[in-house]
Design an enzyme around this catalytic site. Structure first.
Site, PDB file in Angstrom:
ATOM      1  N   ASP A  69       0.790  -1.236   0.000  1.00  0.00           N
ATOM      2  CA  ASP A  69       0.000   0.000   0.000  1.00  0.00           C
ATOM      3  C   ASP A  69       0.824   1.290   0.000  1.00  0.00           C
ATOM      4  O   ASP A  69       1.954   1.320   0.506  1.00  0.00           O
ATOM      5  CB  ASP A  69      -0.898   0.021   1.233  1.00  0.00           C
ATOM      6  CG  ASP A  69      -2.108  -0.879   1.099  1.00  0.00           C
ATOM      7  OD1 ASP A  69      -2.085  -1.770   0.237  1.00  0.00           O
ATOM      8  OD2 ASP A  69      -3.071  -0.692   1.866  1.00  0.00           O
ATOM      9  N   HIS A  95       3.439  -2.083   3.390  1.00  0.00           N
ATOM     10  CA  HIS A  95       3.500  -0.747   2.801  1.00  0.00           C
ATOM     11  C   HIS A  95       4.854  -0.494   2.147  1.00  0.00           C
ATOM     12  O   HIS A  95       5.877  -0.955   2.644  1.00  0.00           O
ATOM     13  CB  HIS A  95       3.259   0.329   3.871  1.00  0.00           C
ATOM     14  CG  HIS A  95       1.896   0.291   4.491  1.00  0.00           C
ATOM     15  ND1 HIS A  95       1.556  -0.614   5.480  1.00  0.00           N
ATOM     16  CD2 HIS A  95       0.785   1.025   4.260  1.00  0.00           C
ATOM     17  CE1 HIS A  95       0.281  -0.420   5.833  1.00  0.00           C
ATOM     18  NE2 HIS A  95      -0.203   0.565   5.104  1.00  0.00           N
TER      19      HIS A  95
END
Length: 258
Positions: A79, A226
């Site tokens: 992400d 992430h």
């Protein structure tokens, strides 16, 4: 996963997303979907003109967790990028381990780094729309705001990718609404949840992230990491250990169901 707090940088980033046509979803032991009301819970480069001309495929508006790879499939999701420092390192680790991933991009980040978006697409990974501003309170905002966040990010990502659309939509912090899920699905983006939150945004240390994945992967296939939003050295270190470990356990890397 708890909503991510104090990440104001998202309002300034530019995200990118890539989409590749998905195969029919395979049956998985993790078939449980989030409540319809919105629980939180190629090698070859794609042809841009063809991708732009194709109408989005009809997809379910329910939040996906299961894997197309079946009972022993794992969905790696990344992400908030792409980021010029961390995304290339993540891409190398994925390539080294023969793994594919789904990259959930923030709209203004892809615009800033279109070369990275195209590299992600060319490597056979899939793109996911993660909105423009990464507003974790989107579910409290008017539908007009939700629409702007999703559709503007879709345009940014598609342009940055050279015409490849996002195949998924992930609400920041899991802030889905029935409206946002239906809107995303109408544009060919399956709402995407997660089962295992590495908590890497808190930087608990690579060992803690690895332990979380090992402990929780039996509960569902979609793992959240992430590649942007600050120093991701711990994430890179965790992936360096987690990816080969998953293969050793007999898992294969796949994409979320569509």
């Amino acid at each position: 996963m708890a909503r991510h707090k104090g990440r104001g940088w998202h309002g300034r980033v530019v995200a990118a997303a890539l989409g590749v046509t998905a195969l029919a979803a395979a049956t998985s032991v993790w078939t449980a979907q989030a409540d319809p009301a919105g629980g939180r819970q190629p090698e070859a480069r794609a042809s841009a003109p063809a991708a732009q001309d194709r109408a989005p495929a009809k997809v379910s508006a329910e939040i996906a967790h299961a894997s197309e790879a079946g009972a022993r499939g794992v969905n790696i999701t990344i992400d908030d990028g792409p980021d010029p420092t961390w995304t290339p390192q993540v891409l190398r680790l994925l390539e080294d381990n023969g793994a594919k991933a789904t990259f959930c991009m923030v709209g203004p980040q892809a615009e800033a780094h279109p070369d990275l978006v195209k590299e992600i697409v060319a490597a056979g990974h899939r793109l996911c729309n993660h909105t423009v501003s990464h507003d974790t309170t989107m579910d409290t905002k008017p539908e007009s705001y939700q629409s702007q966040q999703i559709l503007d990010a879709e345009r940014m990502i598609t342009k940055a990718s050279g015409g490849v659309r996002s195949q998924y939509y992930r609400a920041p912090g899991g802030a889905f609404t029935p409206y946002s899920r239906q809107l995303a699905a109408s544009h060919g983006m399956r709402p995407l949840g997660w089962n295992v939150d590495s908590r890497d945004f808190e930087r608990p240390g690579a060992d803690a992230m690895v332990a979380t994945v090992k402990r929780e992967i039996s509960g569902g296939p979609t793992v959240l990491f992430h590649d942007a939003g600050g120093d991701r050295a711990q994430t890179v270190a965790a992936l360096r250990e987690v990816l080969p470990w998953l293969k050793q356990q007999g898992y294969s890397f796949g994409f979320p169901v569509r």
